[in-house]
Design an enzyme around this catalytic site. Structure first.
Site, PDB file in Angstrom:
ATOM      1  N   ASP A   1       0.845  -1.189   0.000  1.00  0.00           N
ATOM      2  CA  ASP A   1       0.000   0.000   0.000  1.00  0.00           C
ATOM      3  C   ASP A   1       0.886   1.247   0.000  1.00  0.00           C
ATOM      4  OD1 ASP A   1      -2.633  -1.197   0.223  1.00  0.00           O
ATOM      5  OD2 ASP A   1      -2.008  -1.819   2.215  1.00  0.00           O
TER       6      ASP A   1
ATOM      7  N   ASP B   1      -4.722  -3.745   5.300  1.00  0.00           N
ATOM      8  CA  ASP B   1      -5.129  -3.337   6.644  1.00  0.00           C
ATOM      9  C   ASP B   1      -6.625  -3.461   6.897  1.00  0.00           C
ATOM     10  OD1 ASP B   1      -6.036  -1.296   5.057  1.00  0.00           O
ATOM     11  OD2 ASP B   1      -4.741   0.252   5.902  1.00  0.00           O
TER      12      ASP B   1
ATOM     13  N   ASP C   1      -9.421  -6.615   2.858  1.00  0.00           N
ATOM     14  CA  ASP C   1      -8.096  -7.039   2.395  1.00  0.00           C
ATOM     15  C   ASP C   1      -7.801  -8.486   2.777  1.00  0.00           C
ATOM     16  OD1 ASP C   1      -7.458  -4.614   1.251  1.00  0.00           O
ATOM     17  OD2 ASP C   1      -6.514  -3.825   3.053  1.00  0.00           O
TER      18      ASP C   1
END
Length: 863
Positions: free
Chosen positions: A325, A594, A598
């Site tokens: 990310d 997170d 996900d």
């Protein structure tokens, strides 16, 4: 059925309690009374349990049998010596196991979940184990409930209670009735329970039971008698030890019968058989694995990487793609609202500026579109700037009430909040992706094009851009979607999130190690490319958006992800598609995440990496690693540590294989060729006194190989215990066996006494043992591996072993106990030189064989 140990608060009391919570002093008092909020961990091995396990080991039992036989034969000294060795062996094993358990205890503290608690009027994050009855704490989507409690305030809270009820449908929760009674006690809708999962909404909860007093604590007590199943690797090693054990038992039986029948000496046959049995049993395999994995996980935790499952340490070294990310991993997740842009103004935020009314209106509705207690960095940045610039005006609206939320979704990348003012009038504020806000505002093509042009100009500077709008509700119409409102575009808010200083170097290091780095973000494509370029990520192939991913078939997507390393406007569900596409290309994928959504991608990745601070409990449970401080550099550091741990574990497995070849051969072969017994039980145990500590001390603490992060990732089919490792061990051990057996045979042939020949062979075996350790530690590193702090354990063990052998040769009482005799200096020197040459040749040849098998340079043979 809900069970509330205390009467709920009255409405007046609740109002004060919800905002103030417990004082720190009162919380400390209750923690002392009720104890920590944790269920007794039955996985922990107590000292007594460790001792029970050691005393049941075949090696220990054979040692006791041998000591008993000597005592029966009247050899008090040798019997007591073996009994002493039995105590020492138990102490060594207990030391190693307790060392591992202490490392795991440290990990349990690090992995303890956090809770957001109201204490003395402040919301603070504390370890969940410090929660006490009466605490007021927050729960939100993706989190595990920290304690049993009653709901005091909520926004659309839904909880998955399947671990208690078996019912997979989430349960809606409501606020405890304000009348002072908990409502229908047969209805759990006002109560939440520890360890259940929040799947939607958020709530303020009053804790009423903690630790073992919770419902799940009652279940935990029933688990005390259930043993945890071993991992496949542990089962494989135990099966290997069991095979050797059965083989040793068969050989021992043959030796006892043959020796007793042919020579009439049943007791000597039994002692020789016991020595062979102890020599053939490689019980160090499973212990070395347990020690390495627990201490390896502890070492990873020291660099802020928490390994939740030992198997992930093995997978770390073979990762070929890191999907990370942007926000919080590559960047600092320290958002600052830096620009506000309207149709007639573009203002950079700085102290002392006086923005025009249109910009203040934009900021006002940006604040209204942000949840008041939000943990989102952009919400916090908006609220912080709003509280500074709008203070003293009527734009903060403290008397307005939040009526309804429309959260961000895959279909609409924007969130809207509905507020009701004192007169009952409804006001709507929305913020989100500019494309989504343009859709809500029904912009004409020209204005939409102008908006997106401004967005791109801001994104090209690496800024994250949101659009803000205000809306009105149709009179008398109940709305079910943000699209039912009439929205007006107010402008753009651009945020700056600086890149972490460590990222460019870490990305370069990952690429040097043969690991591709891919960035996944929900940001605008131009922002993603700008940040990717700054981080050092390959941006030449352009960017793929979530819409592109959705439109592509499996084959096209798999082909695209061979080149593209920047992915923008990606939703969590599309992460799973990316992982599967990369896996189809044969990549070993590490993926960060997170959120609740996900979890599938984290589970599908070979190495799932959850965020420790902003990550949800669901993400952490699906992942194999948890990043405690969410810095990308920690991931690369984790890969480095994982490669080192795997290298050293391979080395110790090779060594264990190697040393058991001469140990078993010297116990068995002299008897088969009609020579006097060489290895007695006491000699086998002396050698084991060296083997056990070096397995967990010298090898586990060995330094990493140079070029560790310059070599390509390990092949996925290159397992921990393979034929290559076994052949290396057999080759090294075979050379040492040949040398020590030759020393024994030649000494006898030259007329030396049996005890002298035995002394020369055992001293040679001990030196060869230490040289095998040193040689395997040096593989891929060079002789410098035996210098410095990393080598302190090796030299300590070598010094103790050398001093023990010297004492055994020169002290008459010890010589008699060990059936030794003092050799000449010439014989001793020739024996040691022979062993040194043989071990050197064995290690060189094994490295050459491995080099031929793998095709890698010899400097990489530590892999």
């Amino acid at each position: 059925m809900a069970t509330l140990p205390a009467e709920p608060l009255s409405a007046a009391q609740a109002s004060t309690s919800l905002t103030q919570g417990l004082s720190d002093a009162e919380a400390a008092r209750r923690l002392h009374v009720h104890g920590p909020n944790e269920v007794l961990d039955h996985e922990q091995r107590s000292l007594l349990r460790t001792l029970r396990g050691v005393l049941a080991e075949p090696m220990f039992l054979m040692l006791l049998v041998a000591a008993g036989i000597y005592l029966v034969l009247g050899d008090l000294g040798e019997g007591l010596l073996l009994a002493f060795f039995a105590v020492v062996s138990v102490a060594l094993v207990v030391f190693q196991e307790r060392r591992s358990e202490h490392a795991l205890d440290a990990l349990r503290v690090l992995s303890s979940p956090k809770a957001r608690v109201v204490r003395s009027g402040r919301v603070v994050r504390i370890p969940s184990r410090e929660l006490v009855p009466g605490d007021i704490f927050w729960v939100a989507e993706g989190e595990r409930v920290a304690a049993d409690g009653v709901v005091r305030d909520t926004v659309a809270l839904r909880v998955d209670e399947s671990l208690l009820t078996g019912e997979s449908v989430p349960v809606g929760k409501r606020v405890l009735t304000p009348s002072g009674s908990p409502g229908d006690r047969d209805d759990d809708s006002e109560c939440v329970y520890a360890s259940t999962l929040v799947v939607a909404g958020r709530a303020l909860v009053e804790a009423v039971a903690t630790g073992s007093d919770t419902r799940v604590g009652g279940i935990g007590r029933s688990l005390a008698t259930i043993e945890t199943a071993p991992t496949p690797l542990e089962r494989h090693l135990r099966r290997l030890v069991r095979v050797f054990g059965v083989l040793a038992a068969m050989v021992c039986t043959v030796i006892v019968v043959t020796y007793g029948w042919l020579r009439g000496d049943w007791m000597q046959g039994l002692l020789s058989a016991l020595a062979i049995g102890m020599a053939m049993l490689p019980e160090e395999f499973p212990m070395a694995l347990a020690v390495f994995l627990s201490l390896g996980a502890w070492r990873l935790a020291k660099i802020q990487v928490l390994a939740r499952r030992p198997a992930v340490i093995e997978a770390l070294g073979s990762a070929t793609v890191l999907c990370v990310d942007k926000t919080g991993t590559l960047t600092e997740n320290r958002m600052r609202l830096s620009w506000l842009v309207t149709d007639d103004a573009e203002v950079q935020m700085a102290p002392g500026i006086n923005p025009p009314p249109s910009v203040l209106l934009l900021l006002e509705f940006a604040v209204l579109a942000s949840r008041p207690e939000s943990a989102d960095p952009m919400d916090r940045a908006v609220l912080s700037l709003g509280s500074t610039m709008l203070t003293g005006s009527d734009a903060l609206h403290p008397d307005w009430t939040l009526t309804r939320e429309f959260p961000l979704s895959a279909e609409l990348l924007a969130m809207s909040l509905a507020w009701t003012d004192g007169a009952g009038q409804l006001h709507i504020a929305a913020k989100g992706a500019p494309e989504a806000i343009a859709e809500l505002c029904h912009l004409d093509p020209i204005r939409k094009q102008t908006l997106l042009g401004r967005v791109k100009a801001l994104a090209d500077r690496g800024l994250r851009v949101l659009a803000v709008a205000r809306g009105a509700a149709p009179n008398g119409v109940e709305v079910g979607s943000p699209r039912d409102f009439a929205f007006e575009l107010l402008g753009l808010a651009a945020f700056h999130d600086p890149l972490r200083a460590s990222v460019p170097a870490a990305v370069a290091q990952a690429r040097e190690a043969g690991i591709a780095v891919a960035m996944i973000t929900g940001d605008h494509s131009a922002t993603a490319v700008a940040i990717g370029r700054e981080a050092g990520i390959d941006t030449e192939a352009g960017v793929l958006t979530g819409a592109d991913i959705e439109a592509m078939g499996e084959v096209a997507l798999a082909e695209a992800v061979r080149r593209v390393r920047v992915f923008a406007r990606v939703m969590p569900a599309q992460k799973l598609k990316l992982v599967l596409a990369l896996r189809r290309n044969g990549e070993t994928v590490a993926m960060t995440g997170d959120g609740v959504n996900d979890a599938p991608a984290l589970k599908a990745a070979h190495v799932g990496i959850a965020m420790g601070v902003r990550g949800t409990d669901v993400a952490r449970e699906a992942a194999g690693l948890v990043l405690l401080d969410e810095d990308f550099g920690r991931i690369v550091g984790g890969i480095r540590m994982g490669r080192r741990i795997f290298d050293n574990l391979r080395k110790v497995m090779t060594y264990i294989t190697a040393i058991h070849v001469p140990l078993a051969g010297l116990a068995l072969l002299p008897l088969l060729i009609g020579l006097p017994p060489l290895m007695l039980p006491v000699h086998v145990v002396l050698t084991e006194m060296v083997i056990d500590p070096v397995c967990s001390l010298a090898f586990e603490g060995a330094a990493e190989a140079p070029g560790l992060m310059q070599r390509p990732p390990r092949r996925t089919d290159d397992g921990l215990v393979g034929w290559s490792m076994l052949w290396q061990g057999l080759t090294q051990g075979g050379w040492l066996l040949a040398a020590t057996l030759a020393i024994y045979f030649v000494a006898l042939d030259l007329g030396r006494a049996v005890d002298v020949a035995r002394t020369l062979a055992v001293v040679g075996l001990t030196l060869g043992n230490l040289m095998l350790v040193g040689g395997n530690v040096c593989l891929g590193i060079g002789l410098k591996a035996l210098v410095g702090a990393h080598a302190r354990a090796y030299w300590t063990v070598a010094g103790i072993a050398g001093a023990t052998l010297a004492t055994a040769m020169w002290e008459p009482g010890m010589r008699q106990l060990l059936h030794f005799a003092l050799p000449t200096a010439t014989d001793l020197a020739l024996s040691l030189a022979t062993v040194a040459l043989a071990v050197g040749a064995g290690i060189t040849w094994s490295a050459w064989l491995n080099n031929r098998t793998t095709g890698l340079p010899s400097t990489l043979q530590g892999r």
